[in-house]
Design a protein around this motif. Structure first.
Motif, PDB file in Angstrom:
ATOM      1  N   LYS A 115       0.799  -1.165   0.068  1.00  0.00           N
ATOM      2  CA  LYS A 115      -0.129   0.107   0.121  1.00  0.00           C
ATOM      3  C   LYS A 115       0.884   1.195  -0.125  1.00  0.00           C
ATOM      4  CE  LYS A 115      -4.121  -1.888   2.405  1.00  0.00           C
ATOM      5  NZ  LYS A 115      -4.947  -1.807   3.544  1.00  0.00           N
ATOM      6  N   ARG A 116       2.062   1.310   0.677  1.00  0.00           N
ATOM      7  CA  ARG A 116       3.019   2.240   0.593  1.00  0.00           C
ATOM      8  C   ARG A 116       3.294   2.751  -0.693  1.00  0.00           C
ATOM      9  NH1 ARG A 116       8.356   0.909   3.499  1.00  0.00           N
ATOM     10  NH2 ARG A 116       6.793   0.009   4.873  1.00  0.00           N
ATOM     11  N   LEU A 117       3.742   1.764  -1.398  1.00  0.00           N
ATOM     12  CA  LEU A 117       4.044   2.150  -2.923  1.00  0.00           C
ATOM     13  C   LEU A 117       2.834   2.695  -3.707  1.00  0.00           C
ATOM     14  CD1 LEU A 117       6.202   1.874  -5.395  1.00  0.00           C
ATOM     15  CD2 LEU A 117       5.331  -0.494  -5.929  1.00  0.00           C
ATOM     16  N   GLY A 118       1.691   2.386  -3.689  1.00  0.00           N
ATOM     17  CA  GLY A 118       0.392   2.573  -4.110  1.00  0.00           C
ATOM     18  C   GLY A 118       0.338   4.052  -3.736  1.00  0.00           C
ATOM     19  N   LYS A 119       0.259   4.394  -2.474  1.00  0.00           N
ATOM     20  CA  LYS A 119       0.235   5.645  -1.981  1.00  0.00           C
ATOM     21  C   LYS A 119       1.153   6.876  -2.484  1.00  0.00           C
ATOM     22  CE  LYS A 119      -2.293   8.370   0.553  1.00  0.00           C
ATOM     23  NZ  LYS A 119      -3.781   8.429   0.321  1.00  0.00           N
ATOM     24  N   LEU A 120       2.543   6.296  -2.692  1.00  0.00           N
ATOM     25  CA  LEU A 120       3.534   7.104  -3.163  1.00  0.00           C
ATOM     26  C   LEU A 120       3.104   7.328  -4.583  1.00  0.00           C
ATOM     27  CD1 LEU A 120       6.139   8.346  -3.079  1.00  0.00           C
ATOM     28  CD2 LEU A 120       7.394   5.962  -3.804  1.00  0.00           C
ATOM     29  N   VAL A 121       2.571   6.430  -5.361  1.00  0.00           N
ATOM     30  CA  VAL A 121       2.460   6.647  -6.801  1.00  0.00           C
ATOM     31  C   VAL A 121       1.212   7.838  -6.915  1.00  0.00           C
ATOM     32  CG1 VAL A 121       1.677   5.684  -9.053  1.00  0.00           C
ATOM     33  CG2 VAL A 121       3.423   4.665  -7.644  1.00  0.00           C
ATOM     34  N   SER A 122       0.256   7.495  -6.424  1.00  0.00           N
ATOM     35  CA  SER A 122      -1.022   8.183  -6.495  1.00  0.00           C
ATOM     36  C   SER A 122      -0.820   9.551  -6.146  1.00  0.00           C
ATOM     37  CB  SER A 122      -2.241   7.335  -5.799  1.00  0.00           C
ATOM     38  OG  SER A 122      -1.984   6.970  -4.328  1.00  0.00           O
ATOM     39  N   SER A 123      -0.570   9.501  -4.598  1.00  0.00           N
ATOM     40  CA  SER A 123      -0.572  11.035  -4.080  1.00  0.00           C
ATOM     41  C   SER A 123       0.709  11.828  -4.536  1.00  0.00           C
ATOM     42  CB  SER A 123      -0.255  10.868  -2.536  1.00  0.00           C
ATOM     43  OG  SER A 123      -1.402  10.306  -1.800  1.00  0.00           O
ATOM     44  N   GLY A 124       1.663  11.173  -5.056  1.00  0.00           N
ATOM     45  CA  GLY A 124       2.824  11.653  -5.682  1.00  0.00           C
ATOM     46  C   GLY A 124       2.350  12.215  -6.960  1.00  0.00           C
ATOM     47  N   PHE A 125       1.779  11.659  -7.904  1.00  0.00           N
ATOM     48  CA  PHE A 125       1.053  12.155  -9.072  1.00  0.00           C
ATOM     49  C   PHE A 125      -0.020  13.199  -8.748  1.00  0.00           C
ATOM     50  CE2 PHE A 125      -2.140  12.345 -12.042  1.00  0.00           C
ATOM     51  CZ  PHE A 125      -1.635  12.462 -13.243  1.00  0.00           C
ATOM     52  N   LEU A 126      -0.660  13.375  -7.723  1.00  0.00           N
ATOM     53  CA  LEU A 126      -1.639  14.279  -7.441  1.00  0.00           C
ATOM     54  C   LEU A 126      -0.927  15.558  -6.957  1.00  0.00           C
ATOM     55  CD1 LEU A 126      -4.407  12.602  -5.784  1.00  0.00           C
ATOM     56  CD2 LEU A 126      -4.433  13.529  -7.825  1.00  0.00           C
ATOM     57  N   ALA A 127       0.323  15.519  -6.195  1.00  0.00           N
ATOM     58  CA  ALA A 127       1.027  16.488  -5.817  1.00  0.00           C
ATOM     59  C   ALA A 127       1.821  17.234  -6.918  1.00  0.00           C
ATOM     60  CB  ALA A 127       2.272  16.112  -5.052  1.00  0.00           C
ATOM     61  N   ILE A 128       2.128  16.792  -7.845  1.00  0.00           N
ATOM     62  CA  ILE A 128       2.793  17.091  -9.261  1.00  0.00           C
ATOM     63  C   ILE A 128       1.420  17.971  -9.920  1.00  0.00           C
ATOM     64  CG2 ILE A 128       3.866  16.857 -11.541  1.00  0.00           C
ATOM     65  CD1 ILE A 128       5.078  14.492  -9.949  1.00  0.00           C
ATOM     66  N   ALA A 129       0.431  17.188  -9.997  1.00  0.00           N
ATOM     67  CA  ALA A 129      -0.746  17.819 -10.850  1.00  0.00           C
ATOM     68  C   ALA A 129      -1.261  19.276 -10.208  1.00  0.00           C
ATOM     69  CB  ALA A 129      -1.779  16.863 -10.841  1.00  0.00           C
ATOM     70  N   TYR A 130      -1.232  18.998  -8.891  1.00  0.00           N
ATOM     71  CA  TYR A 130      -1.835  20.341  -8.038  1.00  0.00           C
ATOM     72  C   TYR A 130      -0.591  21.491  -8.137  1.00  0.00           C
ATOM     73  CZ  TYR A 130      -5.529  17.537  -6.316  1.00  0.00           C
ATOM     74  OH  TYR A 130      -6.586  16.610  -6.188  1.00  0.00           O
ATOM     75  N   GLY A 131       0.432  21.029  -7.990  1.00  0.00           N
ATOM     76  CA  GLY A 131       1.574  22.030  -8.166  1.00  0.00           C
ATOM     77  C   GLY A 131       1.691  22.402  -9.533  1.00  0.00           C
ATOM     78  N   SER A 132       1.301  21.961 -10.573  1.00  0.00           N
ATOM     79  CA  SER A 132       1.528  22.446 -11.711  1.00  0.00           C
ATOM     80  C   SER A 132       0.287  23.561 -11.869  1.00  0.00           C
ATOM     81  CB  SER A 132       1.331  21.573 -12.957  1.00  0.00           C
ATOM     82  OG  SER A 132      -0.027  20.739 -13.000  1.00  0.00           O
ATOM     83  N   VAL A 133      -0.906  23.148 -11.568  1.00  0.00           N
ATOM     84  CA  VAL A 133      -1.864  23.978 -11.657  1.00  0.00           C
ATOM     85  C   VAL A 133      -1.765  25.305 -10.900  1.00  0.00           C
ATOM     86  CG1 VAL A 133      -4.367  24.427 -10.987  1.00  0.00           C
ATOM     87  CG2 VAL A 133      -3.773  22.396 -12.012  1.00  0.00           C
ATOM     88  N   GLY A 134      -1.012  25.073  -9.522  1.00  0.00           N
ATOM     89  CA  GLY A 134      -0.775  26.281  -8.987  1.00  0.00           C
ATOM     90  C   GLY A 134       0.236  27.270  -9.691  1.00  0.00           C
ATOM     91  N   PHE A 135       1.316  26.675 -10.452  1.00  0.00           N
ATOM     92  CA  PHE A 135       1.938  27.350 -10.985  1.00  0.00           C
ATOM     93  C   PHE A 135       1.494  28.132 -12.304  1.00  0.00           C
ATOM     94  CE2 PHE A 135       5.021  27.492 -14.756  1.00  0.00           C
ATOM     95  CZ  PHE A 135       6.118  28.347 -14.520  1.00  0.00           C
ATOM     96  N   THR A 136       0.469  27.605 -12.777  1.00  0.00           N
ATOM     97  CA  THR A 136      -0.497  28.342 -13.774  1.00  0.00           C
ATOM     98  C   THR A 136      -0.948  29.249 -13.083  1.00  0.00           C
ATOM     99  OG1 THR A 136      -0.813  26.309 -15.154  1.00  0.00           O
ATOM    100  CG2 THR A 136      -2.041  28.049 -15.524  1.00  0.00           C
ATOM    101  N   PHE A 137      -1.308  29.349 -11.961  1.00  0.00           N
ATOM    102  CA  PHE A 137      -2.129  30.355 -11.376  1.00  0.00           C
ATOM    103  C   PHE A 137      -0.858  31.432 -11.060  1.00  0.00           C
ATOM    104  CE2 PHE A 137      -5.719  27.729  -9.628  1.00  0.00           C
ATOM    105  CZ  PHE A 137      -6.759  28.840 -10.056  1.00  0.00           C
ATOM    106  N   ALA A 138       0.048  31.153 -10.646  1.00  0.00           N
ATOM    107  CA  ALA A 138       1.336  32.168 -10.283  1.00  0.00           C
ATOM    108  C   ALA A 138       1.511  32.749 -11.555  1.00  0.00           C
ATOM    109  CB  ALA A 138       2.364  31.326  -9.728  1.00  0.00           C
ATOM    110  N   SER A 139       1.899  31.941 -12.905  1.00  0.00           N
ATOM    111  CA  SER A 139       1.845  32.571 -14.247  1.00  0.00           C
ATOM    112  C   SER A 139       1.070  33.737 -14.647  1.00  0.00           C
ATOM    113  CB  SER A 139       2.120  31.693 -15.198  1.00  0.00           C
ATOM    114  OG  SER A 139       3.050  30.664 -14.715  1.00  0.00           O
ATOM    115  N   PHE A 140      -0.187  33.283 -14.402  1.00  0.00           N
ATOM    116  CA  PHE A 140      -1.322  34.420 -14.950  1.00  0.00           C
ATOM    117  C   PHE A 140      -1.116  35.668 -13.744  1.00  0.00           C
ATOM    118  CE2 PHE A 140      -2.987  31.207 -17.461  1.00  0.00           C
ATOM    119  CZ  PHE A 140      -3.759  31.744 -18.325  1.00  0.00           C
ATOM    120  N   ALA A 141      -0.923  35.340 -12.579  1.00  0.00           N
ATOM    121  CA  ALA A 141      -0.884  36.560 -11.658  1.00  0.00           C
ATOM    122  C   ALA A 141       0.293  37.530 -11.872  1.00  0.00           C
ATOM    123  CB  ALA A 141      -0.429  35.971 -10.225  1.00  0.00           C
ATOM    124  N   VAL A 142       1.442  37.121 -12.514  1.00  0.00           N
ATOM    125  CA  VAL A 142       2.703  38.080 -12.861  1.00  0.00           C
ATOM    126  C   VAL A 142       2.368  38.421 -14.409  1.00  0.00           C
ATOM    127  CG1 VAL A 142       4.131  37.162 -11.128  1.00  0.00           C
ATOM    128  CG2 VAL A 142       4.078  36.182 -13.499  1.00  0.00           C
TER     129      VAL A 142
END
Length: 285
Positions: A115-142
């Motif tokens: 389960k640890r490996l599955g959690k690493l993959v799923s939550s790790g992917f979501l962390a990257i996805a949410y981070g990229s959306v946050g980067f897009t917000f910051a890009s529009f802000a500037v």
């Protein structure tokens, strides 16, 4: 063989030090501040899904727009409070990405190895996805704006120009489609109820469950289509055809029953957004 002299402090165990550091970091990740910011991030993502769904429905009616996160963020940036909304969205997505990262690492270490490996993959992917959306917000802000479809096509082109680029692009497409299948299965199996038990056994719970099923299935179908565009682009040696979520949804317009399917997906995205708003307020973190 060296011996510790009487009265000298024992040499600290490196594993114990790392364990203490991890425990301290996990305690920090459980703070009230991060909980509030992560919930705000869920609300921001919910709003984006609602806007994307509305754009998809508008496409059926002939209106212009980009039915993907960048297009939704562009719509939000066009109001008088645009800069404040952009920075607020960035903070929420950054907090949500950090929370998902802590899920993938700090809290996952207590799970069994499988389960640890599955959690690493799923939550790790979501962390990257949410981070990229946050980067897009910051890009529009500037003031730096870009077209997500063009960026996706450029990425596909760059990947195709590398050795083994086509197999890698196919692998990426199959991965995205696989995530889409996961969302469909999660929706049909109502596995999202594990995240939201506040309305369990109530009349409102049936409504929330219906929103969850429709939303997860619609999002899953859209991701499957997006992944297929990557596979087709690699198979036909046409990386320019992989234009992300917006391109996959707009491609439906050219098929006989495509507009009806696009309308259903758009409505499903709105349902997912409403479900995610409820999840942001009452869901288990």
């Amino acid at each position: 063989m060296s011996r510790r002299l009487p009265g000298w402090p024992a040499k600290p165990d490196s594993r114990a030090v790392l364990g203490d550091a991890a425990d301290a970091a996990e305690a920090a990740s459980n703070s009230r501040v991060l909980d509030v910011v992560a919930r705000w991030g869920f609300a921001v993502m919910a709003l984006l899904h609602i806007v994307i769904g509305a754009i998809a429905v508008a496409l059926v009616l002939g209106a212009p727009g980009q039915a993907e996160p960048t297009g939704a963020i562009e719509q939000l940036a066009a109001n008088p409070w645009g800069p404040a909304v952009m920075w607020s969205g960035f903070i929420g997505c950054a907090g949500l990405a950090l929370w998902q990262l802590s899920e993938a690492t700090l809290r996952a270490r207590h799970l069994p190895r499988g389960k640890r490996l599955g959690k690493l993959v799923s939550s790790g992917f979501l962390a990257i996805a949410y981070g990229s959306v946050g980067f897009t917000f910051a890009s529009f802000a500037v003031g730096v704006r870009s077209d997500s479809g063009d960026s996706t096509a450029a990425f596909s082109q760059a990947l195709m120009n590398r050795p083994l680029g086509a197999p890698l692009l196919i692998g990426l497409g199959l991965t995205v489609s696989g995530i889409g299948v996961y969302f469909v299965v999660k929706g049909l199996g109502k596995k999202f109820k594990e995240e939201l038990r506040h309305f369990e056994g109530t009349h409102r719970g049936h409504l929330v469950s219906g929103l969850g099923v429709a939303g997860h299935v619609a999002k899953g179908a859209a991701l499957v289509l997006t992944g297929l565009l990557f596979v087709i682009a690699a198979a036909t040696d046409d990386p320019g055809s992989s234009t992300g979520l917006d391109g996959s949804l707009k491609a439906l317009q050219h098929h006989p029953f495509g507009p009806y399917l696009l309308l259903a997906i758009g409505a499903g995205f709105v349902a997912y957004g409403v479900f995610a708003l409820i999840r942001a307020r009452f869901g288990r973190m």
